[in-house]
Scaffold this motif. Structure first.
Motif, mmCIF file in Angstrom:
data_model
loop_
_atom_site.group_PDB
_atom_site.id
_atom_site.type_symbol
_atom_site.label_atom_id
_atom_site.label_comp_id
_atom_site.label_asym_id
_atom_site.label_seq_id
_atom_site.Cartn_x
_atom_site.Cartn_y
_atom_site.Cartn_z
ATOM 1 N N ASN A 2 62.422 33.986 50.803
ATOM 2 C CA ASN A 2 61.607 34.087 49.605
ATOM 3 C C ASN A 2 60.314 33.288 49.758
ATOM 4 N N LEU A 3 59.201 33.993 49.851
ATOM 5 C CA LEU A 3 57.907 33.333 50.007
ATOM 6 C C LEU A 3 57.563 32.456 48.810
ATOM 7 N N LYS A 4 58.001 32.878 47.628
ATOM 8 C CA LYS A 4 57.701 32.087 46.430
ATOM 9 C C LYS A 4 58.327 30.700 46.518
ATOM 10 N N GLU A 5 59.534 30.613 47.065
ATOM 11 C CA GLU A 5 60.185 29.305 47.194
ATOM 12 C C GLU A 5 59.370 28.384 48.088
ATOM 13 N N HIS A 6 58.839 28.920 49.169
ATOM 14 C CA HIS A 6 58.037 28.103 50.080
ATOM 15 C C HIS A 6 56.705 27.697 49.441
ATOM 16 N N ALA A 7 56.117 28.609 48.677
ATOM 17 C CA ALA A 7 54.868 28.281 47.983
ATOM 18 C C ALA A 7 55.112 27.203 46.925
ATOM 19 N N ASP A 9 57.475 25.007 46.992
ATOM 20 C CA ASP A 9 57.749 23.765 47.709
ATOM 21 C C ASP A 9 56.444 23.078 48.104
ATOM 22 N N ALA A 10 55.511 23.843 48.634
ATOM 23 C CA ALA A 10 54.214 23.276 49.027
ATOM 24 C C ALA A 10 53.504 22.693 47.808
ATOM 25 N N LEU A 47 52.610 31.914 55.503
ATOM 26 C CA LEU A 47 53.846 32.359 54.852
ATOM 27 C C LEU A 47 53.979 33.878 54.943
ATOM 28 N N SER A 50 54.721 35.108 58.454
ATOM 29 C CA SER A 50 56.055 34.792 58.962
ATOM 30 C C SER A 50 57.097 35.831 58.555
ATOM 31 N N LYS A 54 60.974 36.845 60.108
ATOM 32 C CA LYS A 54 62.143 36.548 59.278
ATOM 33 C C LYS A 54 62.970 37.805 59.027
ATOM 34 N N TYR A 68 67.031 29.313 60.372
ATOM 35 C CA TYR A 68 65.890 28.520 59.896
ATOM 36 C C TYR A 68 66.100 28.016 58.509
#
Length: 68
Positions: A2-7, A9-10, A47, A50, A54, A68
């Motif tokens: 989930n790209l939103k989770e990484h965004a 987090d940042a 993101l 990637s 993934k 990962y």
């Protein structure tokens, strides 16, 4: 995956590193908006870039644990 989770987090790490930290909901809202604008476009692009790897990894392992 989930790209939103990484965004998020940042963004969360950026807000958590502010000195002084936000003390009210209004300050938190302002900090979130300011830090969102300051996230480099390169981070967002990385993101997005990637995702093919993934997806390939997920398809390769099927239902097993992702490395990962």
């Amino acid at each position: 995956m989930n790209l939103k989770e990484h965004a998020w987090d940042a963004l969360g790490r950026r807000v958590a590193g502010r000195q002084p930290p936000p003390q009210t909901l209004q300050e938190l809202e302002r900090a979130l908006l300011e830090e969102w604008d300051r996230i480099p476009q390169l981070v967002i692009n990385n993101l997005i870039d990637s995702m093919p790897q993934k997806c390939s990894t997920l398809l390769a392992i099927r239902e097993n644990h992702t490395p990962y």
